[in-house]
Scaffold this motif. Structure first.
Motif, mmCIF file in Angstrom:
data_model
loop_
_atom_site.group_PDB
_atom_site.id
_atom_site.type_symbol
_atom_site.label_atom_id
_atom_site.label_comp_id
_atom_site.label_asym_id
_atom_site.label_seq_id
_atom_site.Cartn_x
_atom_site.Cartn_y
_atom_site.Cartn_z
ATOM 1 N N LEU A 178 34.828 36.892 46.140
ATOM 2 C CA LEU A 178 35.517 36.487 47.300
ATOM 3 C C LEU A 178 36.368 35.249 46.966
ATOM 4 O O LEU A 178 37.554 35.226 47.711
ATOM 5 C CB LEU A 178 34.636 36.410 48.591
ATOM 6 N N ARG A 179 35.995 34.438 46.295
ATOM 7 C CA ARG A 179 36.614 33.020 45.971
ATOM 8 C C ARG A 179 37.838 33.096 45.231
ATOM 9 O O ARG A 179 38.738 32.359 45.070
ATOM 10 C CB ARG A 179 35.638 32.235 45.310
ATOM 11 N N ARG A 180 37.899 34.294 44.400
ATOM 12 C CA ARG A 180 39.205 34.595 43.745
ATOM 13 C C ARG A 180 40.557 34.316 44.418
ATOM 14 O O ARG A 180 40.783 35.084 45.472
ATOM 15 C CB ARG A 180 39.039 35.896 42.990
ATOM 16 N N GLY A 181 41.284 33.730 43.848
ATOM 17 C CA GLY A 181 42.749 33.736 44.232
ATOM 18 C C GLY A 181 42.800 32.414 45.357
ATOM 19 O O GLY A 181 43.956 32.175 45.855
ATOM 20 N N ALA A 182 41.704 31.966 45.591
ATOM 21 C CA ALA A 182 41.931 30.748 46.629
ATOM 22 C C ALA A 182 41.856 29.516 46.054
ATOM 23 O O ALA A 182 41.499 29.103 44.947
ATOM 24 C CB ALA A 182 40.529 30.789 47.431
ATOM 25 N N ARG A 183 42.696 28.505 46.940
ATOM 26 C CA ARG A 183 42.855 27.022 46.538
ATOM 27 C C ARG A 183 41.395 26.613 46.893
ATOM 28 O O ARG A 183 40.887 26.917 47.897
ATOM 29 C CB ARG A 183 44.110 26.416 46.714
ATOM 30 N N PRO A 184 41.092 25.326 46.473
ATOM 31 C CA PRO A 184 40.162 24.634 46.770
ATOM 32 C C PRO A 184 40.373 24.193 48.510
ATOM 33 O O PRO A 184 41.607 23.820 48.573
ATOM 34 C CB PRO A 184 39.880 23.497 45.834
ATOM 35 N N ALA A 185 39.488 24.162 49.064
ATOM 36 C CA ALA A 185 39.452 24.001 50.546
ATOM 37 C C ALA A 185 39.388 22.356 50.514
ATOM 38 O O ALA A 185 38.547 21.522 49.801
ATOM 39 C CB ALA A 185 38.415 24.378 51.300
ATOM 40 N N THR A 186 40.345 21.610 51.327
ATOM 41 C CA THR A 186 40.346 20.049 51.841
ATOM 42 C C THR A 186 38.963 20.120 52.859
ATOM 43 O O THR A 186 38.335 20.875 53.184
ATOM 44 C CB THR A 186 41.281 19.778 52.523
ATOM 45 N N ALA A 187 38.490 18.614 52.879
ATOM 46 C CA ALA A 187 37.538 18.335 53.647
ATOM 47 C C ALA A 187 37.812 18.859 55.126
ATOM 48 O O ALA A 187 36.866 19.197 55.800
ATOM 49 C CB ALA A 187 37.105 16.827 53.490
ATOM 50 N N ALA A 188 39.009 18.536 55.594
ATOM 51 C CA ALA A 188 39.413 18.883 57.043
ATOM 52 C C ALA A 188 39.389 20.512 57.252
ATOM 53 O O ALA A 188 38.902 20.893 58.233
ATOM 54 C CB ALA A 188 41.025 18.273 57.154
ATOM 55 N N GLU A 189 39.861 21.144 56.202
ATOM 56 C CA GLU A 189 39.807 22.641 56.328
ATOM 57 C C GLU A 189 38.375 23.078 56.384
ATOM 58 O O GLU A 189 38.144 24.069 57.110
ATOM 59 C CB GLU A 189 40.507 23.432 55.160
ATOM 60 N N ALA A 190 37.624 22.533 55.539
ATOM 61 C CA ALA A 190 36.092 23.080 55.591
ATOM 62 C C ALA A 190 35.497 22.613 56.843
ATOM 63 O O ALA A 190 34.716 23.426 57.587
ATOM 64 C CB ALA A 190 35.549 22.590 54.378
ATOM 65 N N ARG A 191 35.864 21.398 57.375
ATOM 66 C CA ARG A 191 35.355 20.749 58.717
ATOM 67 C C ARG A 191 35.643 21.723 59.720
ATOM 68 O O ARG A 191 34.895 22.077 60.724
ATOM 69 C CB ARG A 191 35.645 19.562 58.699
ATOM 70 N N ASN A 192 37.008 21.992 59.732
ATOM 71 C CA ASN A 192 37.519 23.153 60.889
ATOM 72 C C ASN A 192 36.749 24.445 60.882
ATOM 73 O O ASN A 192 36.402 24.979 61.813
ATOM 74 C CB ASN A 192 38.942 23.118 60.769
ATOM 75 N N ALA A 193 36.473 24.922 59.533
ATOM 76 C CA ALA A 193 35.743 26.112 59.401
ATOM 77 C C ALA A 193 34.466 25.924 60.162
ATOM 78 O O ALA A 193 33.853 27.103 60.704
ATOM 79 C CB ALA A 193 35.861 26.496 58.258
ATOM 80 N N ARG A 194 33.685 25.132 59.690
ATOM 81 C CA ARG A 194 32.333 24.847 60.136
ATOM 82 C C ARG A 194 32.133 24.732 61.388
ATOM 83 O O ARG A 194 31.370 25.235 62.208
ATOM 84 C CB ARG A 194 31.707 23.624 59.326
#
Length: 145
Positions: free
Chosen positions: A46-62
């Protein structure tokens, strides 16, 4: 020893983001039932083709996962919460580092979390508080020359 009964659920998550979190919740719960080796394989694909998430993007998802599900917001919801947050990031074209491991201070317990920009996201613990046993990092992006 008592367990805190109050859950901390974010209240400022937009409705569209909560709906997206509900959509990825079922696949996250299904993946959580797999053995660790299979979880790693599924997330590796699933991770293929994705760019690394920023801390803000990861925090919003969590935060969206915690707002959408009491199970994910609860103290024993770390696995579906972390898987759901990773899947939600993937819907946005990013990938955090998904980790599972143990707490290094007693009592030793298993835990699953996501990391971005080199540290755990939304865990309220310092870097190095958990020892990683399994991690699914973002794939390096090919450089344009």
């Amino acid at each position: 020893m008592t367990t805190p009964s109050a859950l901390e659920r974010p209240t400022d998550v937009p409705l569209s983001r909560r709906l997206a979190a509900r959509i990825v919740l079922l696949p996250a719960l299904a993946v959580a039932l797999l053995p660790p080796r299979r979880i790693r394989s599924v997330l590796g694909i699933l991770r293929r083709g994705a760019r690394p998430a920023t801390a803000a993007e990861a925090r919003n998802a969590r935060d969206a996962m915690c707002a959408a599900s009491l199970r994910c917001a609860g103290p024993k919801g770390c696995l579906p919460r972390s898987l759901g947050a990773a899947l939600l990031c993937r819907l946005g074209g990013t990938w955090p580092t998904w980790c599972t491991g143990v707490r290094i201070v007693p009592p030793f317990t298993a835990h699953a979390w996501i990391e971005a920009e080199g540290g755990p996201v939304g865990e309220g613990v310092p870097e190095g508080y958990f020892a990683r046993l399994v991690a699914v990092d973002p794939l390096p992006r090919p450089t344009d020359r």
